[in-house]
Write a protein that holds these residues in place. Structure first.
Motif, PDB file in Angstrom:
ATOM      1  N   HIS A  14      29.369 -15.217  22.360  1.00 54.06           N
ATOM      2  CA  HIS A  14      30.245 -14.836  23.463  1.00 54.06           C
ATOM      3  C   HIS A  14      31.533 -15.658  23.495  1.00 54.06           C
ATOM      4  O   HIS A  14      32.270 -15.621  24.483  1.00 54.06           O
ATOM      5  N   GLY A  15      31.799 -16.375  22.412  1.00 56.69           N
ATOM      6  CA  GLY A  15      33.043 -17.121  22.309  1.00 56.69           C
ATOM      7  C   GLY A  15      33.077 -18.405  23.115  1.00 56.69           C
ATOM      8  O   GLY A  15      34.162 -18.923  23.413  1.00 56.69           O
ATOM      9  N   ILE A  16      31.915 -18.952  23.452  1.00 51.87           N
ATOM     10  CA  ILE A  16      31.823 -20.161  24.269  1.00 51.87           C
ATOM     11  C   ILE A  16      31.568 -21.361  23.367  1.00 51.87           C
ATOM     12  O   ILE A  16      30.708 -21.320  22.486  1.00 51.87           O
ATOM     13  N   ASP A  17      32.319 -22.434  23.577  1.00 55.95           N
ATOM     14  CA  ASP A  17      32.094 -23.661  22.821  1.00 55.95           C
ATOM     15  C   ASP A  17      30.692 -24.192  23.117  1.00 55.95           C
ATOM     16  O   ASP A  17      30.187 -24.053  24.240  1.00 55.95           O
ATOM     17  N   PHE A  18      30.065 -24.818  22.115  1.00 54.74           N
ATOM     18  CA  PHE A  18      28.731 -25.368  22.318  1.00 54.74           C
ATOM     19  C   PHE A  18      28.573 -26.662  21.549  1.00 54.74           C
ATOM     20  O   PHE A  18      29.240 -26.902  20.537  1.00 54.74           O
ATOM     21  N   VAL A  19      27.675 -27.497  22.057  1.00 57.73           N
ATOM     22  CA  VAL A  19      27.141 -28.639  21.312  1.00 57.73           C
ATOM     23  C   VAL A  19      25.629 -28.543  21.402  1.00 57.73           C
ATOM     24  O   VAL A  19      25.071 -28.474  22.503  1.00 57.73           O
ATOM     25  N   TYR A  20      24.998 -28.504  20.247  1.00 55.16           N
ATOM     26  CA  TYR A  20      23.537 -28.468  20.193  1.00 55.16           C
ATOM     27  C   TYR A  20      23.055 -29.830  19.714  1.00 55.16           C
ATOM     28  O   TYR A  20      23.432 -30.296  18.647  1.00 55.16           O
ATOM     29  N   PHE A  21      22.221 -30.474  20.525  1.00 57.11           N
ATOM     30  CA  PHE A  21      21.605 -31.739  20.153  1.00 57.11           C
ATOM     31  C   PHE A  21      20.172 -31.478  19.701  1.00 57.11           C
ATOM     32  O   PHE A  21      19.392 -30.850  20.423  1.00 57.11           O
ATOM     33  N   GLY A  22      19.829 -31.976  18.511  1.00 58.08           N
ATOM     34  CA  GLY A  22      18.477 -31.783  18.019  1.00 58.08           C
ATOM     35  C   GLY A  22      18.210 -32.600  16.771  1.00 58.08           C
ATOM     36  O   GLY A  22      19.121 -33.198  16.195  1.00 58.08           O
ATOM     37  N   VAL A  23      16.961 -32.629  16.382  1.00 59.79           N
ATOM     38  CA  VAL A  23      16.531 -33.361  15.183  1.00 59.79           C
ATOM     39  C   VAL A  23      16.020 -32.354  14.160  1.00 59.79           C
ATOM     40  O   VAL A  23      15.695 -31.209  14.499  1.00 59.79           O
ATOM     41  N   PRO A  24      15.924 -32.748  12.892  1.00 59.14           N
ATOM     42  CA  PRO A  24      15.396 -31.836  11.868  1.00 59.14           C
ATOM     43  C   PRO A  24      13.920 -31.511  12.106  1.00 59.14           C
ATOM     44  O   PRO A  24      13.213 -32.201  12.846  1.00 59.14           O
ATOM     45  N   ASP A  25      13.459 -30.450  11.442  1.00 59.69           N
ATOM     46  CA  ASP A  25      12.038 -30.105  11.492  1.00 59.69           C
ATOM     47  C   ASP A  25      11.204 -31.255  10.925  1.00 59.69           C
ATOM     48  O   ASP A  25      11.657 -32.000  10.057  1.00 59.69           O
ATOM     49  N   HIS A  26       9.982 -31.387  11.424  1.00 62.29           N
ATOM     50  CA  HIS A  26       9.048 -32.409  10.956  1.00 62.29           C
ATOM     51  C   HIS A  26       7.716 -31.725  10.642  1.00 62.29           C
ATOM     52  O   HIS A  26       7.555 -30.523  10.906  1.00 62.29           O
ATOM     53  N   PRO A  27       6.761 -32.426  10.059  1.00 62.87           N
ATOM     54  CA  PRO A  27       5.505 -31.767   9.640  1.00 62.87           C
ATOM     55  C   PRO A  27       4.751 -31.077  10.774  1.00 62.87           C
ATOM     56  O   PRO A  27       3.959 -30.156  10.509  1.00 62.87           O
TER      57      PRO A  27
END
Length: 331
Positions: free
Chosen positions: A284-297
């Protein structure tokens, strides 16, 4: 005629070189992207301030990942229990109801297995900003997970009880420290099956893109043995980069700007632009910041339980997210 023949031959030759050289090119770009990530600054802060109610936040995570919530599958008893519990928490915090039915926004998905789920709903509340002329900041975290499958509970402690518990902690903080921008806190349903909850925020016109400054999406915050947290989104909107670079200097975890670049630029490095609810905001044209970590087992496994999170890392990550909101609110 001879010119066009030569041009055709050149096109075929270059195309052949490009085709056979593409894997090597991707490998080269993967190496360059890893070098870019490695070159980002290490933390300069030894520990984060204690501004959030950490004991309550940890208790919230444990509750969301408990046997009683049974993996929070959309439409399953555990998902409905989580929905009801979140409404109670929003009310206790004192958020302004922002759904279509109080705090809830019920909806019906239209296709796939998601369409069979009854009782799906987002849970929304807001805190009015001190400057009502400013556009809003929307903080999202999906509360659904995989539920019960073949008799096993997929608890989803990191994915994404961690994001929802952090969202609640942030709401409590800003209730006591009023922001300049109006803040929306959205616990989203149905992320695991098509991001229907986020889609319905816009399809039911609960959110208007032109009124939103930024989406901050929280999804998997509590585990990373390398003590790294990724901030995704600055590639798409470079104006975010100076703020996130400032945040790098305020965090005790290694904050890396990445996982948002296309294959031709980052090779085989995963692009998380479409990986969670921020994708719908991006569409929708909205700026975003996604905070997250990589996948783990334990990702998408029954073993993603609350006893396996890294409490110290999770607390520092949550405080880092708070610092990001304070920076964006000050803009």
């Amino acid at each position: 005629m001879r010119f066009f023949l030569k041009l055709s031959v050149a096109t075929v030759v270059l195309g052949g070189v490009g085709w056979f050289g593409w894997p090597q090119y991707l490998q080269w770009m993967t190496q360059l992207e890893q070098q870019r990530l490695a070159a980002q600054p290490a933390p300069v802060v030894s520990q984060m301030p204690e501004r959030l109610d950490w004991p309550q936040q940890l208790a919230d995570l444990q509750q969301l990942a408990s046997e009683a919530m049974a993996g929070r599958g959309t439409g399953q008893p555990g998902g409905l229990a989580a929905q009801h519990w979140l409404v109670q928490q929003f009310e206790k915090i004192g958020l302004i109801p922002a759904g279509t039915e109080g705090y809830r926004q019920p909806y019906q998905a239209r296709s796939g297995k998601a369409a069979d789920h009854q009782g799906a709903a987002n849970v929304l509340g807001k805190i009015a900003g001190t400057d009502p002329a400013l556009p809003m900041l929307v903080i999202t975290a999906h509360y659904d997970h995989l539920g019960v499958q073949e008799g096993q509970i997929y608890h989803g402690a990191d994915d994404n009880a961690s994001g929802v518990a952090a969202l609640l902690a942030l709401a409590r903080y800003f209730k006591q420290h009023p922001p300049r921008h109006t803040l929306w806190f959205v616990a989203v349903d149905h992320e695991e099956q098509g991001m229907w909850g986020s889609r319905m925020l816009f399809e039911q016109q609960l959110l208007q893109p032109e009124q939103i400054k930024l989406n901050i999406n929280l999804d998997m915050l509590s585990r990373d043995t390398a003590r790294q947290l990724f901030a995704v989104g600055a590639y798409h909107q470079p104006r975010l980069e100076p703020v996130l670079q400032q945040l790098q200097q305020q965090s005790s975890v290694r904050l890396l700007l990445g996982h948002d670049r296309p294959q031709w630029l980052a090779g085989h490095t995963p692009d998380w632009t479409t990986g969670s609810d921020h994708h719908i905001f991006h569409q929708h044209g909205i700026d975003f910041v996604y905070f997250g970590v990589p996948d783990h087992p334990d990702y998408h496994q029954p073993t993603d339980t609350s006893d396996r999170i890294d409490p110290q890392f999770y607390r520092e990550v949550s405080e880092t997210v708070l610092s990001s909101l304070l920076l964006f609110d000050a803009e």
